[in-house]
Design a protein around this motif. Structure first.
Motif, PDB file in Angstrom:
ATOM      1  N   SER A  11       0.920  -1.771  -0.416  1.00  0.00           N
ATOM      2  CA  SER A  11      -0.331  -0.055  -0.004  1.00  0.00           C
ATOM      3  C   SER A  11       1.152   1.697   0.085  1.00  0.00           C
ATOM      4  O   SER A  11       1.897   1.191   0.815  1.00  0.00           O
ATOM      5  CB  SER A  11      -0.543  -0.133   1.115  1.00  0.00           C
ATOM      6  OG  SER A  11      -1.148   1.185   1.092  1.00  0.00           O
ATOM      7  N   ARG A  39      -5.716  -0.509   0.277  1.00  0.00           N
ATOM      8  CA  ARG A  39      -6.589   0.023   1.820  1.00  0.00           C
ATOM      9  C   ARG A  39      -7.475   1.116   0.741  1.00  0.00           C
ATOM     10  O   ARG A  39      -6.990   2.135   0.361  1.00  0.00           O
ATOM     11  CB  ARG A  39      -6.351   0.653   3.096  1.00  0.00           C
ATOM     12  CG  ARG A  39      -5.603  -0.580   3.416  1.00  0.00           C
ATOM     13  CD  ARG A  39      -4.891   0.053   4.869  1.00  0.00           C
ATOM     14  NE  ARG A  39      -4.216   1.152   5.236  1.00  0.00           N
ATOM     15  CZ  ARG A  39      -3.085   1.358   5.247  1.00  0.00           C
ATOM     16  NH1 ARG A  39      -2.649   0.143   4.982  1.00  0.00           N
ATOM     17  NH2 ARG A  39      -3.095   1.966   5.239  1.00  0.00           N
ATOM     18  N   ARG A  41     -11.566   3.116   2.656  1.00  0.00           N
ATOM     19  CA  ARG A  41     -12.444   3.620   3.615  1.00  0.00           C
ATOM     20  C   ARG A  41     -13.274   2.446   4.313  1.00  0.00           C
ATOM     21  O   ARG A  41     -13.706   1.439   3.224  1.00  0.00           O
ATOM     22  CB  ARG A  41     -13.471   4.609   3.161  1.00  0.00           C
ATOM     23  CG  ARG A  41     -12.882   5.701   3.808  1.00  0.00           C
ATOM     24  CD  ARG A  41     -13.728   7.270   2.381  1.00  0.00           C
ATOM     25  NE  ARG A  41     -14.381   7.175   4.433  1.00  0.00           N
ATOM     26  CZ  ARG A  41     -16.677   7.715   4.176  1.00  0.00           C
ATOM     27  NH1 ARG A  41     -16.702   6.834   3.013  1.00  0.00           N
ATOM     28  NH2 ARG A  41     -16.743   7.385   4.825  1.00  0.00           N
ATOM     29  N   LYS A 105     -17.919   5.690  -9.989  1.00  0.00           N
ATOM     30  CA  LYS A 105     -16.261   5.282  -9.605  1.00  0.00           C
ATOM     31  C   LYS A 105     -15.737   6.150 -10.363  1.00  0.00           C
ATOM     32  O   LYS A 105     -15.380   4.947 -10.971  1.00  0.00           O
ATOM     33  CB  LYS A 105     -16.760   4.866  -7.960  1.00  0.00           C
ATOM     34  CG  LYS A 105     -15.803   5.196  -6.886  1.00  0.00           C
ATOM     35  CD  LYS A 105     -15.433   4.138  -5.165  1.00  0.00           C
ATOM     36  CE  LYS A 105     -14.386   4.777  -4.727  1.00  0.00           C
ATOM     37  NZ  LYS A 105     -14.628   4.184  -3.729  1.00  0.00           N
TER      38      LYS A 105
HETATM   39  C1  BTN Z   1     -12.099   4.481  -0.894  1.00  0.00           C
HETATM   40  O1  BTN Z   1     -12.178   4.416  -1.837  1.00  0.00           O
HETATM   41  O2  BTN Z   1     -13.002   3.925  -0.219  1.00  0.00           O
HETATM   42  C2  BTN Z   1     -10.526   4.948  -0.843  1.00  0.00           C
HETATM   43  C3  BTN Z   1      -9.520   3.896  -1.927  1.00  0.00           C
HETATM   44  C4  BTN Z   1      -8.163   4.492  -1.356  1.00  0.00           C
HETATM   45  C5  BTN Z   1      -6.977   3.788  -2.704  1.00  0.00           C
HETATM   46  C6  BTN Z   1      -5.849   4.847  -2.450  1.00  0.00           C
HETATM   47  S1  BTN Z   1      -4.722   3.845  -3.650  1.00  0.00           S
HETATM   48  C7  BTN Z   1      -3.340   4.941  -2.722  1.00  0.00           C
HETATM   49  C8  BTN Z   1      -3.501   4.401  -0.936  1.00  0.00           C
HETATM   50  N1  BTN Z   1      -2.577   3.898  -1.179  1.00  0.00           N
HETATM   51  C9  BTN Z   1      -4.381   2.745  -0.106  1.00  0.00           C
HETATM   52  O3  BTN Z   1      -3.830   1.479   0.218  1.00  0.00           O
HETATM   53  N2  BTN Z   1      -5.154   3.053  -0.332  1.00  0.00           N
HETATM   54  C10 BTN Z   1      -4.726   4.143  -1.061  1.00  0.00           C
END
Ligand code: BTN
Length: 240
Positions: A11, A39, A41, A105
């Motif tokens: 991540s 990840r 929300r 989205k």
């Molecule tokens: C969502 O849609 O709930 C939020 C998604 C966020 C994803 C981004 S990708 C870059 C960063 N690294 C992660 O693990 N999550 C964020």
């Protein structure tokens, strides 16, 4: 702004948080080709195949955390500015943290703040995942997600990182201007919504307040401020 370009990571938010703990400056950004443990929300995973944009930025706003409640909506407005600057297309936003294009989205934003014992914000890592490559969307999200054709993902990432750097520096001093931009872009407002979380109810989304909370009018006429949880919008992502 410094941009670190990486291949496969678990991540980018984790990498940016590590850099922040090591003292990385405001605006330090991490862009990966794909993530194995992206990840979203509310503990959700975020599918991150090669071709998309997976970007995290270390932000160090100078103000106390209590004044930065609206940081995520402000970052969403700033991300729309960046996408428009690079592609000519301005996405809309679904409260609080989704970028939307053609009612689907396009991107999600995850802001993870690190607070000191006195409540001061040490730093925040803001991450954005955007479907923007040529790769077809995974079947599991094809109904609700959309891909934005972008020729140069790192150019877009640089633009987002720069806009976020500036937005976090002006999130308090220019909060009202930022929130006006957010309200203008917000497809949730004026729509019937289903709020789910500790309690579930239907309501009309009326406004976004100065803390970034969604103000809704419930069917019994009472008003409620929604800070967290899921807000499904009628007409978006399959909510009929
Ligand atoms: C969502 O849609 O709930 C939020 C998604 C966020 C994803 C981004 S990708 C870059 C960063 N690294 C992660 O693990 N999550 C964020």
């Amino acid at each position: 702004m410094t941009l670190h370009l990486l291949d496969t990571v678990v991540s980018t938010n984790d990498i940016a948080a590590r850099l922040a703990k090591e003292g990385a400056a405001h605006g330090t950004a991490v862009l990966a080709k794909c993530q194995t443990g992206g990840r979203g929300r509310m503990g959700r995973s975020f599918l991150s195949p090669e071709g998309g944009m997976y970007l995290s930025v270390v932000l160090r706003p100078a103000e106390p955390a209590a004044q930065l409640m609206a940081l995520t909506p402000i970052l969403a407005a700033a991300a729309c500015d960046a996408v428009e600057e690079v592609t000519g297309i301005r996405p809309e936003v679904k409260w609080t943290n989704d970028l939307v294009f053609q009612n689907k989205k396009l991107a999600g934003i995850l802001t993870e703040p690190a607070l000191a014992a006195d409540g001061h914000m040490l730093y925040a890592v803001a991450g954005i995942g955007m479907n923007c490559g040529a790769a077809p969307l995974d079947e599991s999200i094809r109904e609700m997600a959309i891909n934005l054709p972008v020729e140069d993902v790192s150019q877009l990432a640089r633009a987002v990182a720069l806009h976020w750097e500036q937005a976090a520096s002006t999130a308090v001093s220019e909060k009202h201007r930022w929130l006006e931009v957010y309200r203008r872009d917000c497809v949730t407002l004026g729509k019937r919504v289903l709020v789910t979380g500790s309690r579930s109810f239907y309501a009309l989304a009326v406004d976004v307040d100065d803390d970034g909370a969604l103000l809704v009018k419930k069917d019994d006429g009472s008003m409620e401020r929604v800070f967290s949880g899921e807000v499904s919008v009628r007409g978006l992502y399959g909510y009929i």
